[in-house]
Design a protein around this motif. Structure first.
Motif, PDB file in Angstrom:
ATOM      1  N   GLU A  38      22.163 -47.701   4.673  1.00 42.28           N
ATOM      2  CA  GLU A  38      22.999 -46.546   5.012  1.00 42.28           C
ATOM      3  C   GLU A  38      22.189 -45.357   5.515  1.00 42.28           C
ATOM      4  O   GLU A  38      22.708 -44.480   6.199  1.00 42.28           O
ATOM      5  CB  GLU A  38      23.868 -46.145   3.806  1.00 42.28           C
ATOM      6  CG  GLU A  38      23.167 -45.398   2.698  1.00 42.28           C
ATOM      7  CD  GLU A  38      22.165 -46.202   1.885  1.00 42.28           C
ATOM      8  OE1 GLU A  38      21.364 -45.582   1.165  1.00 42.28           O
ATOM      9  OE2 GLU A  38      22.174 -47.453   1.947  1.00 42.28           O
ATOM     10  N   ALA A  39      20.880 -45.333   5.220  1.00 34.67           N
ATOM     11  CA  ALA A  39      20.017 -44.238   5.667  1.00 34.67           C
ATOM     12  C   ALA A  39      19.221 -44.605   6.922  1.00 34.67           C
ATOM     13  O   ALA A  39      18.407 -43.823   7.402  1.00 34.67           O
ATOM     14  CB  ALA A  39      19.066 -43.843   4.542  1.00 34.67           C
ATOM     15  N   GLY A  40      19.434 -45.819   7.442  1.00 31.52           N
ATOM     16  CA  GLY A  40      18.735 -46.249   8.650  1.00 31.52           C
ATOM     17  C   GLY A  40      17.420 -46.973   8.411  1.00 31.52           C
ATOM     18  O   GLY A  40      16.727 -47.342   9.353  1.00 31.52           O
ATOM     19  N   LYS A  41      17.078 -47.205   7.139  1.00 32.01           N
ATOM     20  CA  LYS A  41      15.823 -47.917   6.812  1.00 32.01           C
ATOM     21  C   LYS A  41      16.044 -49.421   6.903  1.00 32.01           C
ATOM     22  O   LYS A  41      17.039 -49.944   6.413  1.00 32.01           O
ATOM     23  CB  LYS A  41      15.372 -47.531   5.397  1.00 32.01           C
ATOM     24  CG  LYS A  41      14.074 -48.182   4.979  1.00 32.01           C
ATOM     25  CD  LYS A  41      13.687 -47.793   3.567  1.00 32.01           C
ATOM     26  CE  LYS A  41      12.457 -48.568   3.129  1.00 32.01           C
ATOM     27  NZ  LYS A  41      12.158 -48.435   1.713  1.00 32.01           N
ATOM     28  N   GLU A  42      15.094 -50.122   7.535  1.00 34.41           N
ATOM     29  CA  GLU A  42      15.197 -51.582   7.683  1.00 34.41           C
ATOM     30  C   GLU A  42      14.771 -52.311   6.418  1.00 34.41           C
ATOM     31  O   GLU A  42      13.796 -51.924   5.765  1.00 34.41           O
ATOM     32  CB  GLU A  42      14.319 -52.066   8.850  1.00 34.41           C
ATOM     33  CG  GLU A  42      15.023 -52.027  10.164  1.00 34.41           C
ATOM     34  CD  GLU A  42      14.288 -52.812  11.256  1.00 34.41           C
ATOM     35  OE1 GLU A  42      13.188 -53.365  11.016  1.00 34.41           O
ATOM     36  OE2 GLU A  42      14.840 -52.868  12.359  1.00 34.41           O
ATOM     37  N   ASP A 100      27.898 -43.862   7.129  1.00 38.04           N
ATOM     38  CA  ASP A 100      28.406 -42.703   6.390  1.00 38.04           C
ATOM     39  C   ASP A 100      29.313 -43.109   5.231  1.00 38.04           C
ATOM     40  O   ASP A 100      29.308 -42.484   4.173  1.00 38.04           O
ATOM     41  CB  ASP A 100      29.190 -41.767   7.328  1.00 38.04           C
ATOM     42  CG  ASP A 100      28.296 -41.121   8.377  1.00 38.04           C
ATOM     43  OD1 ASP A 100      27.065 -41.151   8.207  1.00 38.04           O
ATOM     44  OD2 ASP A 100      28.837 -40.588   9.365  1.00 38.04           O
ATOM     45  N   VAL A 101      30.124 -44.148   5.457  1.00 39.68           N
ATOM     46  CA  VAL A 101      31.021 -44.648   4.403  1.00 39.68           C
ATOM     47  C   VAL A 101      30.187 -45.118   3.211  1.00 39.68           C
ATOM     48  O   VAL A 101      30.464 -44.772   2.064  1.00 39.68           O
ATOM     49  CB  VAL A 101      31.915 -45.800   4.933  1.00 39.68           C
ATOM     50  CG1 VAL A 101      32.661 -46.486   3.804  1.00 39.68           C
ATOM     51  CG2 VAL A 101      32.887 -45.291   5.989  1.00 39.68           C
ATOM     52  N   PRO A 114      20.006 -50.021  -1.921  1.00 33.89           N
ATOM     53  CA  PRO A 114      20.524 -49.840  -0.569  1.00 33.89           C
ATOM     54  C   PRO A 114      21.815 -50.609  -0.306  1.00 33.89           C
ATOM     55  O   PRO A 114      22.072 -51.636  -0.931  1.00 33.89           O
ATOM     56  CB  PRO A 114      19.398 -50.360   0.325  1.00 33.89           C
ATOM     57  CG  PRO A 114      18.554 -51.213  -0.530  1.00 33.89           C
ATOM     58  CD  PRO A 114      18.759 -50.775  -1.950  1.00 33.89           C
ATOM     59  N   VAL A 115      22.604 -50.081   0.635  1.00 34.05           N
ATOM     60  CA  VAL A 115      23.802 -50.773   1.111  1.00 34.05           C
ATOM     61  C   VAL A 115      23.511 -51.160   2.557  1.00 34.05           C
ATOM     62  O   VAL A 115      23.532 -50.320   3.460  1.00 34.05           O
ATOM     63  CB  VAL A 115      25.062 -49.884   1.028  1.00 34.05           C
ATOM     64  CG1 VAL A 115      26.289 -50.679   1.483  1.00 34.05           C
ATOM     65  CG2 VAL A 115      25.265 -49.353  -0.385  1.00 34.05           C
TER      66      VAL A 115
END
Length: 195
Positions: A38-42, A100-101, A114-115
């Motif tokens: 959700e934060a853009g981390k792979e 964002d959800v 993480p999601v």
């Protein structure tokens, strides 16, 4: 005419055979993936080799998921494991959800794992994820050892004696024992794949 029918039958069957080969099977290496959270981390499955990985297919709008998060099922299960040996990754394959959800839901429920975002549904389909929640446990060598429900209480009305299949599977792997029930029937809402 017979050879034409055979050729047509083979062409029709080929995609099914190819699809079956790409679907996760208990006792076989888990399908590789790389997804952003959700934060853009792979996150990739390969980066967690050497640890037990729990995958939780999720959807914050699903009543079954809401019940488990209100009861703290996932959070309590994870808190019972050694963080150096076990990784928990939620995966959202809902086509309509944005990062964002997931970020808002994560903040509301107060969990730290993480999601992973899978809006195309590619990873969900490779695992054969059908419901939210649908759980998978992968051993430290990358082999899928459990697939199914979080527990044996689909309606959430058992007063005592609930069996948490994920906890049982992870505990068995950490102690070097075989997983007692390697598959169970998952329950919950259907995964909202892109149509």
């Amino acid at each position: 005419m017979k050879s034409l029918f055979t050729a047509v039958a083979l062409v029709v069957m080929l995609p099914v055979v190819a699809l079956a080969a790409d679907t996760a099977e208990v006792g076989e290496p888990a399908p590789a993936f790389t997804l952003k959270d959700e934060a853009g981390k792979e996150h990739s499955l390969a980066q967690y080799k050497g640890k037990v990985v729990v995958l939780e297919w999720t959807n914050p709008e699903c009543p079954f998921v809401k019940r488990h998060y209100t009861a703290g099922t996932m959070q309590k299960t994870l808190s019972g494991f050694d963080a150096k040996k076990v990784v928990w990754l939620a995966v959202d394959s809902s086509a309509s959800h944005t990062p964002d959800v997931a970020a808002a839901w994560k903040k509301e429920k107060g969990f730290s794992y993480p999601v992973l975002q899978d809006p195309s549904g590619t990873v969900g389909k490779s695992y054969g994820a059908k419901t939210t929640p649908h759980m998978y446990v992968i051993d430290e060598k990358g082999v899928l050892r459990y697939a199914g429900a979080i527990d044996d209480d689909p309606r959430g009305n058992k007063k005592e004696g609930t069996t948490n299949y994920v906890k049982t599977a992870v505990d068995a792997l950490l102690s070097g024992k075989p997983v007692p029930a390697s598959t169970t029937e998952s329950y919950g809402c259907s995964v909202k794949y892109k149509s």
